[in-house]
Design an enzyme around this catalytic site. Structure first.
Site, PDB file in Angstrom:
ATOM      1  N   GLU A 146       0.395  -6.030  13.475  1.00  0.00           N
ATOM      2  CA  GLU A 146      -0.553  -6.047  14.146  1.00  0.00           C
ATOM      3  C   GLU A 146      -1.376  -7.547  13.997  1.00  0.00           C
ATOM      4  O   GLU A 146      -2.161  -7.913  14.824  1.00  0.00           O
ATOM      5  CB  GLU A 146      -1.840  -4.931  13.818  1.00  0.00           C
ATOM      6  CG  GLU A 146      -2.819  -4.663  14.891  1.00  0.00           C
ATOM      7  CD  GLU A 146      -3.752  -3.384  14.437  1.00  0.00           C
ATOM      8  OE1 GLU A 146      -3.584  -3.135  13.589  1.00  0.00           O
ATOM      9  OE2 GLU A 146      -4.800  -3.448  15.300  1.00  0.00           O
ATOM     10  N   ARG A 159       0.995  -1.240  -0.016  1.00  0.00           N
ATOM     11  CA  ARG A 159      -0.109  -0.097   0.020  1.00  0.00           C
ATOM     12  C   ARG A 159       0.734   1.235  -0.024  1.00  0.00           C
ATOM     13  O   ARG A 159       0.244   2.389  -0.589  1.00  0.00           O
ATOM     14  CB  ARG A 159      -1.121  -0.067   1.180  1.00  0.00           C
ATOM     15  CG  ARG A 159      -2.134  -0.940   1.003  1.00  0.00           C
ATOM     16  CD  ARG A 159      -2.957  -0.937   2.176  1.00  0.00           C
ATOM     17  NE  ARG A 159      -2.721  -2.197   2.841  1.00  0.00           N
ATOM     18  CZ  ARG A 159      -2.942  -2.201   4.473  1.00  0.00           C
ATOM     19  NH1 ARG A 159      -3.602  -1.189   4.978  1.00  0.00           N
ATOM     20  NH2 ARG A 159      -2.830  -3.264   5.085  1.00  0.00           N
TER      21      ARG A 159
HETATM   22  O1  LIG Z   1       2.944  -0.586  12.007  1.00  0.00           O
HETATM   23  P1  LIG Z   1       2.743  -1.988  11.618  1.00  0.00           P
HETATM   24  O2  LIG Z   1       2.232  -2.635  12.822  1.00  0.00           O
HETATM   25  O3  LIG Z   1       4.045  -2.528  11.276  1.00  0.00           O
HETATM   26  O4  LIG Z   1       1.920  -2.104  10.435  1.00  0.00           O
HETATM   27  C1  LIG Z   1       1.813  -1.524   9.391  1.00  0.00           C
HETATM   28  C2  LIG Z   1       1.818  -2.020   7.944  1.00  0.00           C
HETATM   29  O5  LIG Z   1       0.594  -2.990   7.960  1.00  0.00           O
HETATM   30  C3  LIG Z   1      -0.113  -2.950   6.718  1.00  0.00           C
HETATM   31  O6  LIG Z   1       0.793  -3.795   5.776  1.00  0.00           O
HETATM   32  P2  LIG Z   1       0.664  -4.881   5.488  1.00  0.00           P
HETATM   33  O7  LIG Z   1       1.574  -6.035   5.929  1.00  0.00           O
HETATM   34  O8  LIG Z   1      -0.842  -5.570   5.822  1.00  0.00           O
HETATM   35  O9  LIG Z   1       0.644  -5.311   3.660  1.00  0.00           O
HETATM   36  P3  LIG Z   1       0.105  -4.573   2.401  1.00  0.00           P
HETATM   37  O10 LIG Z   1       0.425  -3.222   2.506  1.00  0.00           O
HETATM   38  O11 LIG Z   1       0.452  -5.503   1.628  1.00  0.00           O
HETATM   39  O12 LIG Z   1      -1.531  -4.705   2.486  1.00  0.00           O
HETATM   40  C4  LIG Z   1       0.141  -1.451   6.172  1.00  0.00           C
HETATM   41  O13 LIG Z   1       0.390  -1.310   4.901  1.00  0.00           O
HETATM   42  C5  LIG Z   1       1.659  -1.143   6.818  1.00  0.00           C
HETATM   43  O14 LIG Z   1       2.759  -1.717   6.018  1.00  0.00           O
HETATM   44  N1  LIG Z   2      -5.401  -1.720  11.689  1.00  0.00           N
HETATM   45  C1  LIG Z   2      -5.149  -1.633  10.301  1.00  0.00           C
HETATM   46  N2  LIG Z   2      -5.747  -1.180   9.318  1.00  0.00           N
HETATM   47  C2  LIG Z   2      -5.068  -0.892   8.141  1.00  0.00           C
HETATM   48  N3  LIG Z   2      -3.916  -1.519   7.814  1.00  0.00           N
HETATM   49  C3  LIG Z   2      -3.099  -2.127   8.913  1.00  0.00           C
HETATM   50  N4  LIG Z   2      -2.032  -2.615   8.952  1.00  0.00           N
HETATM   51  C4  LIG Z   2      -1.761  -2.781  10.383  1.00  0.00           C
HETATM   52  N5  LIG Z   2      -2.961  -2.470  11.171  1.00  0.00           N
HETATM   53  C5  LIG Z   2      -3.721  -2.117  10.295  1.00  0.00           C
END
Ligand SMILES: O=P(O)(O)OC[C@H]1O[C@H](OP(=O)(O)OP(=O)(O)O)[C@H](O)[C@@H]1O
Ligand SMILES: Nc1ncnc2[nH]cnc12
Length: 181
Positions: free
Chosen positions: A100, A63
């Protein structure tokens, strides 16, 4: 708070109990579907970073790419993808972290930056801070400097800002959510 923060925040949808019970997922797709609001976000970031003499915008898979790529284009600087493990073909450095709702590992190509490059690290969202911290460690391990880490959404109660303070990297969040929202 930035004058656009409230407008942008209103474009983010909360999906309760996804992908796991107890997680309030903050979904940025409504904002991306709204051209004037998406432009507002990129313009806000361009305005903040255009005088910082950056060499590169690095963004986190997946993202983070959505925001980081148009920002790098508008600033006229390099774009560097920080990818989930196993996606980059050349030699890499990697770092594992907790999320998370799970675990992950990110990688960077070893030739991603010139020595001493000034880098902005971008993601869509800051939760526990594990992802951005892993990205910061990799960028620094390659001899570049993270001038700031920026996110569209900050989940204020999950301790991410505090975790990044330990790495001495400033954090910019466009808008913030509490668990109760
Ligand atoms: O601060 P944190 O606890 O590390 O979480 C934040 C991360 O979690 C989500 O990514 P995700 O790994 O779900 O991947 P995506 O972007 O591929 O959906 C979001 O886009 C951040 O990169
Ligand atoms: N609560 C949340 N919503 C969207 N992206 C996330 N990545 C980690 N925690 C998230």
């Amino acid at each position: 708070m930035h004058p656009y923060s409230q407008d942008l925040k209103q474009q983010i949808r909360t999906v309760r109990d996804w992908p796991k019970t107890g997680v309030n997922f903050r979904d940025i797709t409504p904002l991306l579907q709204n051209p004037s609001q998406f432009r507002k976000l990129i313009d806000l970031l361009v305005h903040r970073y255009q005088s910082m003499h950056l060499d590169a915008v690095a963004a986190v898979d997946a993202r983070g790419f959505i925001i980081g790529a148009p920002l790098a284009y508008a600033l006229g600087v390099s774009f560097v993808p920080v990818r989930k493990s196993g996606k980059l073909p050349f030699s890499t450095v990697k770092s594992a972290y907790n999320l998370e709702y799970g675990q992950a590992e990110v990688e960077l190509h070893t030739d991603a930056f010139a020595a001493g490059a000034k880098v902005l690290l971008i993601d869509d969202l800051l939760a526990t801070g594990g992802t951005l911290l892993a990205g910061i460690e990799l960028i620094q391990a390659l001899g570049a400097q993270v001038v700031e880490a920026a996110v569209l959404v900050e989940l204020s109660e999950l301790g991410g800002r505090e975790k990044l303070a330990a790495a001495k990297v400033p954090v910019f969040g466009v808008c913030a959510f509490n668990e109760s929202e």
